[in-house]
Design a protein around this motif. Structure first.
Motif, PDB file in Angstrom:
ATOM      1  N   ALA A   1       0.834  -1.211   0.000  1.00  0.00           N
ATOM      2  CA  ALA A   1       0.000   0.000   0.000  1.00  0.00           C
ATOM      3  C   ALA A   1       0.864   1.254   0.000  1.00  0.00           C
ATOM      4  O   ALA A   1       0.600   2.211  -0.748  1.00  0.00           O
ATOM      5  CB  ALA A   1      -0.928  -0.011   1.205  1.00  0.00           C
ATOM      6  N   GLU A   2       1.894   1.268   0.815  1.00  0.00           N
ATOM      7  CA  GLU A   2       2.774   2.440   0.891  1.00  0.00           C
ATOM      8  C   GLU A   2       3.493   2.670  -0.433  1.00  0.00           C
ATOM      9  O   GLU A   2       3.641   3.815  -0.874  1.00  0.00           O
ATOM     10  CB  GLU A   2       3.777   2.255   2.025  1.00  0.00           C
TER      11      GLU A   2
ATOM     12  N   VAL B   1       2.451   1.864  -3.442  1.00  0.00           N
ATOM     13  CA  VAL B   1       1.482   2.386  -4.399  1.00  0.00           C
ATOM     14  C   VAL B   1       1.221   3.866  -4.133  1.00  0.00           C
ATOM     15  O   VAL B   1       1.157   4.686  -5.058  1.00  0.00           O
ATOM     16  CB  VAL B   1       0.167   1.585  -4.327  1.00  0.00           C
ATOM     17  N   GLN B   2       1.104   4.240  -2.873  1.00  0.00           N
ATOM     18  CA  GLN B   2       0.861   5.636  -2.520  1.00  0.00           C
ATOM     19  C   GLN B   2       2.011   6.532  -2.951  1.00  0.00           C
ATOM     20  O   GLN B   2       1.804   7.623  -3.490  1.00  0.00           O
ATOM     21  CB  GLN B   2       0.621   5.752  -1.013  1.00  0.00           C
ATOM     22  N   VAL B   3       3.242   6.080  -2.724  1.00  0.00           N
ATOM     23  CA  VAL B   3       4.415   6.878  -3.095  1.00  0.00           C
ATOM     24  C   VAL B   3       4.519   7.025  -4.608  1.00  0.00           C
ATOM     25  O   VAL B   3       4.845   8.101  -5.123  1.00  0.00           O
ATOM     26  CB  VAL B   3       5.697   6.230  -2.526  1.00  0.00           C
ATOM     27  N   GLU B   4       4.210   5.954  -5.339  1.00  0.00           N
ATOM     28  CA  GLU B   4       4.279   6.003  -6.797  1.00  0.00           C
ATOM     29  C   GLU B   4       3.335   7.070  -7.347  1.00  0.00           C
ATOM     30  O   GLU B   4       3.675   7.782  -8.294  1.00  0.00           O
ATOM     31  CB  GLU B   4       3.926   4.639  -7.373  1.00  0.00           C
ATOM     32  N   GLY B   5       2.129   7.183  -6.777  1.00  0.00           N
ATOM     33  CA  GLY B   5       1.246   8.292  -7.087  1.00  0.00           C
ATOM     34  C   GLY B   5       0.290   8.115  -8.250  1.00  0.00           C
ATOM     35  O   GLY B   5      -0.561   8.974  -8.466  1.00  0.00           O
TER      36      GLY B   5
ATOM     37  N   ALA C   1      -4.633   0.698 -11.513  1.00  0.00           N
ATOM     38  CA  ALA C   1      -4.547   0.422 -10.076  1.00  0.00           C
ATOM     39  C   ALA C   1      -4.072  -1.007  -9.830  1.00  0.00           C
ATOM     40  O   ALA C   1      -3.238  -1.258  -8.951  1.00  0.00           O
ATOM     41  CB  ALA C   1      -5.903   0.653  -9.411  1.00  0.00           C
ATOM     42  N   VAL C   2      -4.584  -1.943 -10.611  1.00  0.00           N
ATOM     43  CA  VAL C   2      -4.151  -3.342 -10.478  1.00  0.00           C
ATOM     44  C   VAL C   2      -2.674  -3.472 -10.803  1.00  0.00           C
ATOM     45  O   VAL C   2      -1.911  -4.130 -10.084  1.00  0.00           O
ATOM     46  CB  VAL C   2      -5.000  -4.251 -11.395  1.00  0.00           C
ATOM     47  N   ARG C   3      -2.241  -2.819 -11.877  1.00  0.00           N
ATOM     48  CA  ARG C   3      -0.820  -2.885 -12.246  1.00  0.00           C
ATOM     49  C   ARG C   3       0.050  -2.270 -11.154  1.00  0.00           C
ATOM     50  O   ARG C   3       1.148  -2.785 -10.865  1.00  0.00           O
ATOM     51  CB  ARG C   3      -0.589  -2.170 -13.580  1.00  0.00           C
TER      52      ARG C   3
ATOM     53  N   ALA D   1       4.132  -3.198  -6.983  1.00  0.00           N
ATOM     54  CA  ALA D   1       4.572  -3.104  -5.600  1.00  0.00           C
ATOM     55  C   ALA D   1       4.731  -4.474  -4.966  1.00  0.00           C
ATOM     56  O   ALA D   1       5.679  -4.727  -4.192  1.00  0.00           O
ATOM     57  CB  ALA D   1       3.572  -2.269  -4.795  1.00  0.00           C
ATOM     58  N   ALA D   2       3.835  -5.396  -5.297  1.00  0.00           N
ATOM     59  CA  ALA D   2       3.892  -6.735  -4.713  1.00  0.00           C
ATOM     60  C   ALA D   2       5.117  -7.499  -5.198  1.00  0.00           C
ATOM     61  O   ALA D   2       5.703  -8.316  -4.453  1.00  0.00           O
ATOM     62  CB  ALA D   2       2.632  -7.508  -5.052  1.00  0.00           C
TER      63      ALA D   2
END
Length: 454
Positions: free
Chosen positions: A405-406, A408-412, A444-446, A451-452
């Motif tokens: 989650a973090e 993804v948030q940083v990537e923006g 969003a899925v990508r 991140a995963a």
């Protein structure tokens, strides 16, 4: 007037610049609170400033701290976007500067509230005689519905809570599902009940209140039951018909927190989720969630207008009544923004079919998101995706889920948040914006997969 026209034209340019770039900028930039305070702050200004320069400075200073919640890529909290007609109506609302507390203050705003009251009752399949109050959000809508319930059940027990308060009043039993929203507890605190007065009712694996457990908990004396349509994690709705039958049999007030889930009633193929909601005594719903009107907007509806008005009514010798609807009779707020104009514009522009299509499409996007993510090893979808909420867990590991989650948030490119579900960390994906497309969901899925994979 020429200077004001120039100022508003300049302001319009700032607004259009933001909207034009919203689809390309990071959903949330990495900026500290200190940086924003420094950009906005300093000593209190000693002298007046040119309004145009003030607007320019404001737009420049806050820009790094703006979260793009209305461009289809925000999936964090349950926050709707803004439909065009509602955005335009909200601009006019500021220009008109109307206060719907009394019809004498704004016949137009109070008339719009009455019209929207009727439209909302129709859309949500609620009694056409229900009263309505327009609040800042579901927090105050919940408080208002529960205040009406407090008045109603104590009046039936021979107690006037508005005149005599709660000291010495008959005890009121409050029952609510274990997975209730936090605003219900807060509303009950404000109303003098205290959170320890809540009897939590066990729920099933999707967070739905169990009617058999409710039936066991119901007894005699004044009582209020708080049910919900739209669990904030899973999207699930309590079995409202059975709960409504039980509360009616026990002469108990039933309040439904339907902040976003109650909008399912507007969609024929989803209406089964809110079946029985009409048996309740009060309902709370947000406009700034699925109706996609600007913040702030909540609505409380009540099947007992006399109890609603008794709990909220305001009177004084100097407060002139205009003979029409007085908004202060139905809301805890007196002086307030005429947020109803944005509601009217949204309902008028979308119509019944448009509201249904907006909700339907968001739910379809949520299902698509869940299906795509579930197809990858190491990602588990934790809930039955019945509405617009998706819960996922990465590697069955709290730390890894938070890290994804973090990242993804940083990537923006998109934004989603975390929650705790049944004792474990999960990523929560909420789809509530009419502007969201398949492409936004796929991105969003990508982002989650990137991140995963680390």
């Amino acid at each position: 007037m020429t200077e004001l026209r120039d100022l508003l034209a300049r302001t319009t340019e700032h607004a259009l610049t933001y909207l034009d770039g919203a689809s390309d900028r990071p959903v949330r930039r990495q900026v500290s609170a200190g940086e924003l305070v420094a950009a906005l702050g300093g000593p209190v200004p000693e002298r007046p400033s040119d309004p145009a320069e003030v607007v320019d400075e404001l737009a420049r200073a806050v820009d790094p701290g703006l979260v793009v919640t209305n461009a289809g890529r925000y999936f964090g909290f349950v926050e709707g976007g803004v439909v065009p007609a509602s955005l335009a109506a909200d601009w006019l609302t500021s220009v008109w500067d109307q206060n719907p507390a009394f019809s004498a203050l704004s016949p137009a705003a109070t008339a719009a509230e009455e019209v929207c009251r009727g439209w909302l009752c129709e859309l949500l399949s609620l009694p056409g005689t229900a009263s309505a109050g327009f609040t800042s959000g579901a927090q105050l809508a919940n408080l208002t519905g529960l205040a009406a319930g407090r008045h109603h059940v104590l009046r039936a027990a021979g107690w006037d809570v508005e005149a005599d308060g709660l000291f010495g009043a008959p005890a009121v039993t409050v029952l609510a599902g274990q997975e209730r929203h936090a605003t219900v507890d807060r509303a009950l605190r404000f109303l003098g009940f205290g959170t320890r007065s809540i009897t939590p009712v066990p729920v099933d694996d999707q967070g739905r209140m169990r009617p058999d457990e409710l039936e066991r908990a119901l007894g005699r004396g004044p009582a209020i039951v708080c049910a919900q349509a739209g669990n904030v994690n899973t999207g699930a709705a309590d079995p409202l018909r059975r709960i409504g039958e039980l509360t009616r049999a026990h002469d108990t007030w039933l309040h439904v927190d339907g902040a976003f889930g109650l909008w399912a009633a507007a969609v024929p193929e989803l209406a089964h989720l809110t079946d029985g909601a009409e048996l309740a005594d009060s309902w709370a719903v947000d406009g700034h969630k699925w109706l996609n009107v600007p913040y702030d907007c909540g609505i409380v509806l009540c099947a007992h207008p006399d109890s609603h008005r008794a709990a909220m009514g305001l009177s004084a010798a100097y407060l002139a009544r205009g003979g029409g609807r007085d908004g202060s009779d139905w809301s805890p707020e007196s002086s307030r923004r005429a947020r109803v104009f944005a509601v009217w514009a949204a309902l008028r522009s979308l119509g019944r079919s448009g509201v249904a299509e907006m909700v339907r499409t968001c739910c379809a996007h949520a299902r698509r998101c869940a299906e795509l993510l579930a197809s990858y090893e190491g990602i588990t979808v934790l809930n039955d995706v019945v509405l617009n909420q998706v819960l996922i867990r990465v590697g069955d590991d709290d730390a890894r889920t938070r890290a994804v989650a973090e990242a993804v948030q940083v990537e923006g490119a998109t934004w989603l948040g975390t929650t705790t579900w049944r004792g474990s960390t999960a990523i929560r994906i909420s789809v509530s914006d009419h502007a969201t497309t398949h492409e936004h969901i796929d991105e969003a899925v990508r982002a989650v997969l990137r991140a995963a994979r680390g």
